[in-house]
Design a protein around this motif. Structure first.
Motif, PDB file in Angstrom:
ATOM      1  N   SER A 142       0.874  -1.152  -0.071  1.00 18.76           N
ATOM      2  CA  SER A 142       0.068   0.026  -0.120  1.00 18.76           C
ATOM      3  C   SER A 142       0.884   1.104   0.104  1.00 18.76           C
ATOM      4  N   VAL A 143       0.277   2.288  -0.506  1.00 19.68           N
ATOM      5  CA  VAL A 143       0.954   3.719  -0.553  1.00 19.68           C
ATOM      6  C   VAL A 143      -0.008   4.633   0.134  1.00 19.68           C
ATOM      7  N   VAL A 144       0.184   5.578   0.966  1.00 16.51           N
ATOM      8  CA  VAL A 144      -0.690   6.425   1.629  1.00 16.51           C
ATOM      9  C   VAL A 144       0.059   7.780   1.625  1.00 16.51           C
ATOM     10  N   ILE A 145      -0.881   8.575   1.215  1.00 16.00           N
ATOM     11  CA  ILE A 145      -0.569  10.163   1.224  1.00 16.00           C
ATOM     12  C   ILE A 145      -1.327  10.904   2.335  1.00 16.00           C
ATOM     13  N   TRP A 146      -0.513  11.596   3.046  1.00 13.91           N
ATOM     14  CA  TRP A 146      -1.213  12.350   4.190  1.00 13.91           C
ATOM     15  C   TRP A 146      -0.995  14.031   3.837  1.00 13.91           C
ATOM     16  N   GLU A 147      -1.906  14.512   4.012  1.00  7.49           N
ATOM     17  CA  GLU A 147      -1.924  16.018   3.718  1.00  7.49           C
ATOM     18  C   GLU A 147      -1.886  16.717   5.113  1.00  7.49           C
ATOM     19  N   ARG A 148      -0.735  17.167   5.373  1.00  9.70           N
ATOM     20  CA  ARG A 148      -0.618  17.710   6.540  1.00  9.70           C
ATOM     21  C   ARG A 148      -1.374  18.804   7.126  1.00  9.70           C
ATOM     22  N   ALA A 149      -1.634  19.957   6.515  1.00 13.01           N
ATOM     23  CA  ALA A 149      -2.460  20.815   6.832  1.00 13.01           C
ATOM     24  C   ALA A 149      -3.934  20.500   7.144  1.00 13.01           C
ATOM     25  N   LYS A 150      -4.435  19.632   6.500  1.00  9.65           N
ATOM     26  CA  LYS A 150      -5.899  18.961   6.767  1.00  9.65           C
ATOM     27  C   LYS A 150      -5.735  17.749   7.433  1.00  9.65           C
ATOM     28  N   ASN A 151      -4.921  17.130   7.820  1.00 12.65           N
ATOM     29  CA  ASN A 151      -4.606  16.003   8.475  1.00 12.65           C
ATOM     30  C   ASN A 151      -5.564  14.796   7.748  1.00 12.65           C
ATOM     31  N   GLN A 152      -5.454  14.921   6.438  1.00 12.98           N
ATOM     32  CA  GLN A 152      -6.267  13.963   5.542  1.00 12.98           C
ATOM     33  C   GLN A 152      -5.380  12.867   4.797  1.00 12.98           C
TER      34      GLN A 152
END
Length: 170
Positions: A142-152
């Motif tokens: 799996s690959v996951v991308i975390w958007e820091r500002a939105k915590n998404q």
């Protein structure tokens, strides 16, 4: 792993024999070596080449003074560290761990800022060039991308085997 300092006068090498060594490019002279309890998976320069950051399967991340090899900071995770990456502003260090966790360390405060959880051992981690995202890959493909500002979190592509490296386009 092998990386040069910003002015290309030194390079650091991480090895499977548990050593991270800094060498002079001009004549191959060893500046210093740091011993670990298991293989060293990453080593790179930060702070304009004055500090080397290392990570080892022995569960430690160390920040080393290039001038004398002394340990400036040490983080003990108690589980194998499989990869690390530094944010573009060098304020945060992402640590991929075998216990299905990515720790995002605040280097100035010298503490965990965030912990992200994956479905299996995290084997790769990378900040985006603008520092807004952290991508991590895992043993389950799996690959996951975390958007820091939105915590998404966003799921990336699923691979059939372990993801060993992730990178963003410039």
């Amino acid at each position: 792993d092998l990386q040069f300092n910003p002015d290309n006068t030194l390079f650091v090498a991480a090895s499977s024999n548990g050593l991270a060594c800094v060498w002079k490019v001009e004549d191959g002279t060893q500046v210093f070596c740091e011993q670990y309890g298991d293989k060293v998976v990453n080593a790179f320069f930060i702070n304009n080449g004055q500090v080397v950051v290392t990570a080892s399967v022995d569960g430690t991340v160390r920040l080393l003074n290039v001038a004398d090899g002394s340990v400036l900071q040490r983080y003990d995770f108690g589980v194998p560290v499989l990869a690390i990456d530094i944010s573009p502003d060098e304020a945060f260090l992402a640590v991929a761990r075998e216990d299905k966790t990515v720790s995002v360390l605040d280097l100035e405060a010298q503490r965990d800022r965030f912990q992200l959880t994956a479905r299996s051992a995290v084997t790769a981690v990378k900040f985006s060039p603008n520092g807004n995202y952290v991508a991590f890959g895992a043993r389950d493909g799996s690959v996951v991308i975390w958007e820091r500002a939105k915590n998404q979190f966003k799921s990336g592509p699923k691979h059939e085997s372990t993801v060993y490296y992730v990178v963003f386009s410039p």
